[in-house]
Motif scaffolding. Structure first.
Motif, short mmCIF file in Angstrom:
data_model
loop_
_atom_site.label_atom_id
_atom_site.label_comp_id
_atom_site.label_asym_id
_atom_site.label_seq_id
_atom_site.Cartn_x
_atom_site.Cartn_y
_atom_site.Cartn_z
N ILE A 67 0.86 -1.28 -0.06
CA ILE A 67 -0.12 0.16 -0.05
C ILE A 67 1.06 1.14 0.11
N LYS A 68 0.64 2.22 -1.10
CA LYS A 68 1.49 3.28 -1.09
C LYS A 68 0.91 4.44 -0.40
N LEU A 72 6.44 -1.97 7.69
CA LEU A 72 6.09 -0.63 7.75
C LEU A 72 7.07 0.36 7.09
N GLY A 73 6.72 1.22 6.53
CA GLY A 73 7.18 1.97 5.57
C GLY A 73 7.99 3.16 6.19
N LEU A 88 3.84 2.72 1.99
CA LEU A 88 3.41 3.09 3.56
C LEU A 88 3.61 1.53 4.23
N ILE A 89 2.84 0.48 3.88
CA ILE A 89 2.93 -0.68 4.57
C ILE A 89 2.92 -1.79 3.62
N ALA A 100 -3.51 3.54 -0.94
CA ALA A 100 -4.53 3.03 -0.01
C ALA A 100 -5.81 3.58 -0.17
N PRO A 101 -6.91 3.10 0.21
CA PRO A 101 -8.23 3.71 -0.25
C PRO A 101 -8.21 5.09 0.26
#
Length: 426
Positions: free
Chosen positions: A6-7, A60-61, A74-75, A90-91
């Motif tokens: 997830i960015k 974790l980013g 991000l993760i 991410a949403p």
């Protein structure tokens, strides 16, 4: 098994980077769809980043306090299915959930994650109490947080039986049934020496507040003016209106009357409803009165904006103030709702003290501070009578506002408040 990366999403308005404020998960945690993964801080507000998938956190980013570029990782979450690496933003981020201690939040229904493929943590409940770190934020809905606050329960002590350990209303009841609503670590002896220290990283909303306050005090030439106001008559009017219309139109506090007084007084003092661009050396006076209402939330001071106060009735202003205050305390105020004010009203309510020296909300040039109401003996027409008195502690930018104009402006507000009928005379 596969990996879902997830960015950092594009939050909009040309924002290229955001500050990672807080993680709500750690490596090894099982997460479900729509579970909040992290809080990020923009220039305007705190927003939640939810998970689009079910799975297990494997990386974790970044660290809290780190500034991350939009599009950076991000993760990473391990998911069932194809082994190919999946990347997505991410949403769309949503406003952060209400901090545990935030007051006056309307209860909402408990939300449930949608069914989907992938590992889902099984609901467990091994007892009503669990020990968490002091800074660990349990997973719970705003309704449960409000319920815990009303019951006097420390949410971090309650074991959650919902998905991913989410605390449910039933868990609060189980906790109470065990007689542990007041459980806490044993108190140290009253006179024992203490040598503990705590270091708190200044990040997220607190860092933004610190930067804005420092910037305001360094750039503006602050001066304050304090005036005493007799609010007996307007309090009597407020009580009368609430008794007559409170059920049908809603209860009025003093704030909508003060907003109305600002609107009327600014007709004669337009220099107070202005923004000063000190780099371009330009003062912009505005006809629209967008009143910022300073609101304390658990993550810090926020200033939601009552737009076009000049076109609002008392009840319209009251409803908007209440809506915005709840949104701010709930972490749900949008960036638009937290920007664009032309003058600010700040109040500490019953804790308002006698005098304060509010800091300007740049680029505005005036802020009106409300202190607490107290009953005092006053001399009126030669007679000692009990009156309700309140101070206005206001600050101005002396680069733009002269002291005499500031005094006359506050005296105009005083006249309107002490003779409330004049608030509505056109």
């Amino acid at each position: 098994m596969g990996t879902h990366v997830i960015k950092m999403p594009d939050i909009g308005e040309g924002i290229a980077e955001v500050e990672l404020s807080q993680w709500h998960v750690k490596v090894g945690d099982l997460v479900v769809e729509d579970q909040v993964l992290a809080d990020v801080m923009t220039d305007k507000a705190m927003v939640d980043i939810p998970s689009p998938v079910h799975g297990k956190v494997i990386a974790l980013g970044g660290q809290p306090g780190e500034v991350m570029a939009v599009g950076s990782v991000l993760i990473s979450i391990e998911v069932e299915g194809a082994g190919n690496l999946k990347e997505s933003a991410a949403p769309a981020p949503v406003a952060a959930q209400e901090p545990p201690a935030a007051p006056k939040v309307e209860a909402v229904a408990e939300s449930k994650p949608a069914a989907a493929a992938g590992p889902r943590p099984a609901p467990v409940c091994q007892g009503p109490m669990v020990a968490r770190e002091a800074d660990e934020r349990p997973l719970a809905s705003p309704a449960v947080r409000k319920h815990a606050l009303d019951l006097g329960i420390q949410l971090r002590l309650v074991r959650g039986s919902g998905p991913a350990g989410r605390v449910l209303h039933e868990d609060l009841e189980a906790y109470l049934a065990q007689g542990q609503s007041n459980a806490s670590a044993p108190a140290a002896a009253a006179y024992a020496q203490r040598h503990d220290e705590e270091q708190i990283q200044v990040i997220g909303m607190r860092r933004k507040i610190a930067q804005r306050m420092q910037d305001a005090t360094q750039r503006a030439a602050h001066f304050s003016y304090v005036e005493e106001i007799d609010v007996t008559a307007i309090e009597e009017l407020r009580a009368h209106l609430n008794e007559k219309h409170g059920t049908s139109r809603g209860k009025l506090t003093l704030l909508p009357f003060l907003v109305r007084a600002l609107v009327v007084a600014l007709r004669d003092f337009p220099q107070m409803n202005a923004r000063y661009d000190d780099e371009a050396q330009v003062i912009t006076r505005l006809g629209a009165v967008h009143v910022g209402v300073a609101t304390q939330s658990d993550v810090g001071l926020m200033v939601p904006v009552v737009r076009h106060a000049e076109a609002r009735s008392l009840w319209d202003s009251a409803a908007e103030i209440s809506r915005l205050a709840n949104a701010a305390r709930n972490g749900k105020a949008s960036r638009d709702e937290l920007s664009g004010s032309t003058i600010t009203l700040t109040s500490l309510g019953a804790l308002g003290g006698i005098v304060s020296t509010p800091v300007l909300n740049l680029p505005e040039v005036a802020i009106v501070g409300v202190n607490k109401i107290v009953e005092r003996p006053m001399v009126v027409k030669g007679q000692v009578v009990i009156r309700k008195m309140m101070n206005l502690s206001s600050s101005f930018d002396h680069r733009v506002v002269d002291g005499m104009d500031a005094a006359l402006f506050i005296q105009a507000i005083r006249g309107l408040i002490e003779q409330p009928a004049t608030l509505f005379v056109e």
